[in-house]
Scaffold this motif. Sequence first.
Motif, PDB file in Angstrom:
ATOM      1  N   ALA A 176       8.302 -12.154 -12.780  1.00 26.85           N
ATOM      2  CA  ALA A 176       8.517 -10.860 -13.438  1.00 26.85           C
ATOM      3  C   ALA A 176       7.191 -10.182 -13.754  1.00 26.85           C
ATOM      4  O   ALA A 176       7.047  -8.960 -13.607  1.00 26.85           O
ATOM      5  CB  ALA A 176       9.324 -11.064 -14.718  1.00 26.85           C
ATOM      6  N   ALA A 177       6.205 -10.973 -14.182  1.00 22.98           N
ATOM      7  CA  ALA A 177       4.912 -10.403 -14.565  1.00 22.98           C
ATOM      8  C   ALA A 177       4.169  -9.846 -13.360  1.00 22.98           C
ATOM      9  O   ALA A 177       3.362  -8.905 -13.498  1.00 22.98           O
ATOM     10  CB  ALA A 177       4.068 -11.470 -15.273  1.00 22.98           C
ATOM     11  N   ARG A 178       4.417 -10.387 -12.167  1.00 20.83           N
ATOM     12  CA  ARG A 178       3.682  -9.962 -10.971  1.00 20.83           C
ATOM     13  C   ARG A 178       4.352  -8.778 -10.256  1.00 20.83           C
ATOM     14  O   ARG A 178       3.837  -8.305  -9.240  1.00 20.83           O
ATOM     15  CB  ARG A 178       3.554 -11.135  -9.995  1.00 20.83           C
ATOM     16  CG  ARG A 178       2.582 -12.219 -10.456  1.00 20.83           C
ATOM     17  CD  ARG A 178       2.178 -13.100  -9.279  1.00 20.83           C
ATOM     18  NE  ARG A 178       3.352 -13.715  -8.669  1.00 20.83           N
ATOM     19  CZ  ARG A 178       3.791 -14.924  -8.987  1.00 20.83           C
ATOM     20  NH1 ARG A 178       3.174 -15.656  -9.908  1.00 20.83           N
ATOM     21  NH2 ARG A 178       4.863 -15.419  -8.373  1.00 20.83           N
ATOM     22  N   LEU A 179       5.497  -8.326 -10.752  1.00 20.12           N
ATOM     23  CA  LEU A 179       6.197  -7.221 -10.065  1.00 20.12           C
ATOM     24  C   LEU A 179       5.344  -5.949 -10.079  1.00 20.12           C
ATOM     25  O   LEU A 179       4.710  -5.608 -11.098  1.00 20.12           O
ATOM     26  CB  LEU A 179       7.536  -6.944 -10.756  1.00 20.12           C
ATOM     27  CG  LEU A 179       8.674  -7.950 -10.519  1.00 20.12           C
ATOM     28  CD1 LEU A 179       9.861  -7.608 -11.405  1.00 20.12           C
ATOM     29  CD2 LEU A 179       9.070  -7.959  -9.061  1.00 20.12           C
ATOM     30  N   ASP A 180       5.352  -5.251  -8.961  1.00 17.67           N
ATOM     31  CA  ASP A 180       4.677  -3.957  -8.886  1.00 17.67           C
ATOM     32  C   ASP A 180       5.554  -2.920  -9.582  1.00 17.67           C
ATOM     33  O   ASP A 180       6.769  -2.856  -9.325  1.00 17.67           O
ATOM     34  CB  ASP A 180       4.468  -3.565  -7.412  1.00 17.67           C
ATOM     35  CG  ASP A 180       3.756  -2.251  -7.283  1.00 17.67           C
ATOM     36  OD1 ASP A 180       4.449  -1.217  -7.138  1.00 17.67           O
ATOM     37  OD2 ASP A 180       2.510  -2.255  -7.321  1.00 17.67           O
TER      38      ASP A 180
ATOM     39  N   ILE B 207       9.656   0.226 -15.703  1.00 20.97           N
ATOM     40  CA  ILE B 207       9.428   1.264 -16.717  1.00 20.97           C
ATOM     41  C   ILE B 207       8.398   0.799 -17.743  1.00 20.97           C
ATOM     42  O   ILE B 207       7.489   1.557 -18.130  1.00 20.97           O
ATOM     43  CB  ILE B 207      10.754   1.648 -17.401  1.00 20.97           C
ATOM     44  CG1 ILE B 207      11.699   2.311 -16.391  1.00 20.97           C
ATOM     45  CG2 ILE B 207      10.527   2.566 -18.586  1.00 20.97           C
ATOM     46  CD1 ILE B 207      13.103   2.525 -16.913  1.00 20.97           C
ATOM     47  N   GLN B 208       8.563  -0.468 -18.203  1.00 20.00           N
ATOM     48  CA  GLN B 208       7.623  -0.990 -19.196  1.00 20.00           C
ATOM     49  C   GLN B 208       6.198  -1.006 -18.644  1.00 20.00           C
ATOM     50  O   GLN B 208       5.240  -0.637 -19.343  1.00 20.00           O
ATOM     51  CB  GLN B 208       8.049  -2.416 -19.615  1.00 20.00           C
ATOM     52  CG  GLN B 208       9.299  -2.440 -20.480  1.00 20.00           C
ATOM     53  CD  GLN B 208       9.754  -3.867 -20.774  1.00 20.00           C
ATOM     54  OE1 GLN B 208       9.431  -4.804 -20.032  1.00 20.00           O
ATOM     55  NE2 GLN B 208      10.523  -4.011 -21.833  1.00 20.00           N
ATOM     56  N   LYS B 209       6.044  -1.414 -17.385  1.00 21.39           N
ATOM     57  CA  LYS B 209       4.712  -1.459 -16.782  1.00 21.39           C
ATOM     58  C   LYS B 209       4.133  -0.061 -16.591  1.00 21.39           C
ATOM     59  O   LYS B 209       2.930   0.172 -16.774  1.00 21.39           O
ATOM     60  CB  LYS B 209       4.755  -2.209 -15.450  1.00 21.39           C
ATOM     61  CG  LYS B 209       4.797  -3.727 -15.600  1.00 21.39           C
ATOM     62  CD  LYS B 209       4.401  -4.405 -14.312  1.00 21.39           C
ATOM     63  CE  LYS B 209       4.113  -5.870 -14.538  1.00 21.39           C
ATOM     64  NZ  LYS B 209       3.524  -6.494 -13.344  1.00 21.39           N
ATOM     65  N   SER B 210       4.998   0.897 -16.227  1.00 21.60           N
ATOM     66  CA  SER B 210       4.508   2.263 -16.028  1.00 21.60           C
ATOM     67  C   SER B 210       4.050   2.880 -17.338  1.00 21.60           C
ATOM     68  O   SER B 210       3.232   3.811 -17.351  1.00 21.60           O
ATOM     69  CB  SER B 210       5.605   3.112 -15.389  1.00 21.60           C
ATOM     70  OG  SER B 210       6.688   3.273 -16.289  1.00 21.60           O
ATOM     71  N   LEU B 211       4.602   2.395 -18.454  1.00 26.70           N
ATOM     72  CA  LEU B 211       4.206   2.900 -19.771  1.00 26.70           C
ATOM     73  C   LEU B 211       3.009   2.130 -20.340  1.00 26.70           C
ATOM     74  O   LEU B 211       2.646   2.328 -21.514  1.00 26.70           O
ATOM     75  CB  LEU B 211       5.389   2.794 -20.747  1.00 26.70           C
ATOM     76  CG  LEU B 211       6.584   3.714 -20.428  1.00 26.70           C
ATOM     77  CD1 LEU B 211       7.742   3.455 -21.377  1.00 26.70           C
ATOM     78  CD2 LEU B 211       6.161   5.180 -20.481  1.00 26.70           C
ATOM     79  N   GLY B 212       2.453   1.209 -19.527  1.00 28.77           N
ATOM     80  CA  GLY B 212       1.227   0.515 -19.952  1.00 28.77           C
ATOM     81  C   GLY B 212       1.413  -0.927 -20.386  1.00 28.77           C
ATOM     82  O   GLY B 212       0.470  -1.534 -20.903  1.00 28.77           O
ATOM     83  N   ALA B 213       2.610  -1.499 -20.217  1.00 31.04           N
ATOM     84  CA  ALA B 213       2.813  -2.904 -20.606  1.00 31.04           C
ATOM     85  C   ALA B 213       1.980  -3.827 -19.730  1.00 31.04           C
ATOM     86  O   ALA B 213       1.937  -3.671 -18.512  1.00 31.04           O
ATOM     87  CB  ALA B 213       4.295  -3.262 -20.483  1.00 31.04           C
ATOM     88  N   LYS B 214       1.282  -4.778 -20.361  1.00 28.22           N
ATOM     89  CA  LYS B 214       0.447  -5.718 -19.631  1.00 28.22           C
ATOM     90  C   LYS B 214       1.303  -6.843 -19.024  1.00 28.22           C
ATOM     91  O   LYS B 214       2.446  -7.062 -19.436  1.00 28.22           O
ATOM     92  CB  LYS B 214      -0.589  -6.345 -20.565  1.00 28.22           C
ATOM     93  CG  LYS B 214      -1.504  -5.321 -21.245  1.00 28.22           C
ATOM     94  CD  LYS B 214      -2.380  -4.588 -20.241  1.00 28.22           C
ATOM     95  CE  LYS B 214      -3.341  -3.639 -20.950  1.00 28.22           C
ATOM     96  NZ  LYS B 214      -4.174  -2.880 -19.994  1.00 28.22           N
ATOM     97  N   ASN B 215       0.699  -7.544 -18.057  1.00 26.06           N
ATOM     98  CA  ASN B 215       1.426  -8.647 -17.395  1.00 26.06           C
ATOM     99  C   ASN B 215       1.828  -9.734 -18.391  1.00 26.06           C
ATOM    100  O   ASN B 215       2.923 -10.293 -18.306  1.00 26.06           O
ATOM    101  CB  ASN B 215       0.582  -9.243 -16.281  1.00 26.06           C
ATOM    102  CG  ASN B 215       0.506  -8.344 -15.070  1.00 26.06           C
ATOM    103  OD1 ASN B 215       1.249  -7.361 -14.968  1.00 26.06           O
ATOM    104  ND2 ASN B 215      -0.374  -8.655 -14.125  1.00 26.06           N
TER     105      ASN B 215
END
Length: 409
Positions: A397-401, A321-329
Amino acid sequence: MGESIRFALQVLTTNLLRTTLSLLGVTIGIMLIISVFTMVDSLEKNIKDSFNFLGSNVVTVNKFSFVNADPNIPWYVYFRRPNNTYAEYEYLNSNLRNASHVTVFANRSTTVKFRSSSMSQIDIMGVGEAYENVYALNIELGRYFSLREIESGRNVALIGHEVAQTLFQNIDPIGKEIKVMGQKLVVVGVLEKEGKSLLGTPSSDERVYIPFKMFTKMYYVGRQGTNPTIAVKGTEDDIGLVNLQNEMEGMLRKIRGLKPKDEANFELNRPEAIADAISGVFDIVGYAGWIIGGFSILVGGFGIMNIMFVSVQERTKIIGIQKSLGAKNYFILFQFLFESIFLCLIGGAIGVFIVYLLTFIPFGALEVQLTLKNILLGVVVSSIIGVASGIIPSAKAARLDPVDAMRAA
């Protein structure tokens, strides 16, 4: 980065039980390492302080070497060496150019009396003019000997704190007479309390100091009698006292009639040699401390790494969810990395605090102190373990799609 820190702290406070269990390994490991180093440092300091009576920046003339005696010289050769003499002291005192102060002293053990009170096995020290400058005596009451009293060998005495307390109790000792070997000595000063040392080395508390020439009236001092020690304090600009030692060796060889090829029949000793030998021993003990505590920290580090992997697994959907909202690695990486570091820092802080509490436990003559160096060591080691334990789970965690993460069950 600030938001990553906030997320990390929020997770730690939410899962208190898991956080507490994760801390145990690091806490025990840091506690072991810091406690070992604290005890080693305290023990080393206390032992070195036990040799303060030998002075600092001082070279003494003795029969024996303090450390590193030549194994090729039989022990009886040292015993056969001649005693120091007062004439040698006077010669060095008059001719040494690289010395700030020169003194001579000798000691014997006997009974000291005042009226009906007495103390046995008291160290009687016959001292020269500059003894207070070479060994820095701290006088609580009265004064040191005057030059006239030293040169004429008058019957005056400077007594230790314990001697004053035992013999005089509530009486002012200044001006009173004590009796030593049938001689009446007038007390002119009392030394400050020094306390007992860890090794039980000589303390000024149970000593009586008298002028050296007065000492020679009471005891035979010479080639076959009591062996006096000549002590020379160097100057600040003579680094390592190299110039002083070379000058002393040349003068002593001359006054003793030694030829250039003759072996020296004296030793020039420095207290620093004992300190260096002690430091070498404690370095080995320090390595042992790293090994003992290292195993505990290793176990604690793996425990935190496993907890971090579990944390990543539990929060996979949130990461998506965080990544989909634009969170960087880097935001995700720092979030888990800070969580690992905070875990280790909290564990390390608890370990250091436990060691601090242990310093209040009395260990007899051993004074235990937690130094700033060891506190910083605990912080640094905790931080390193936190980074090492958290970097792999954080990177995972940072590399998760984000799509795959959100689909995770």
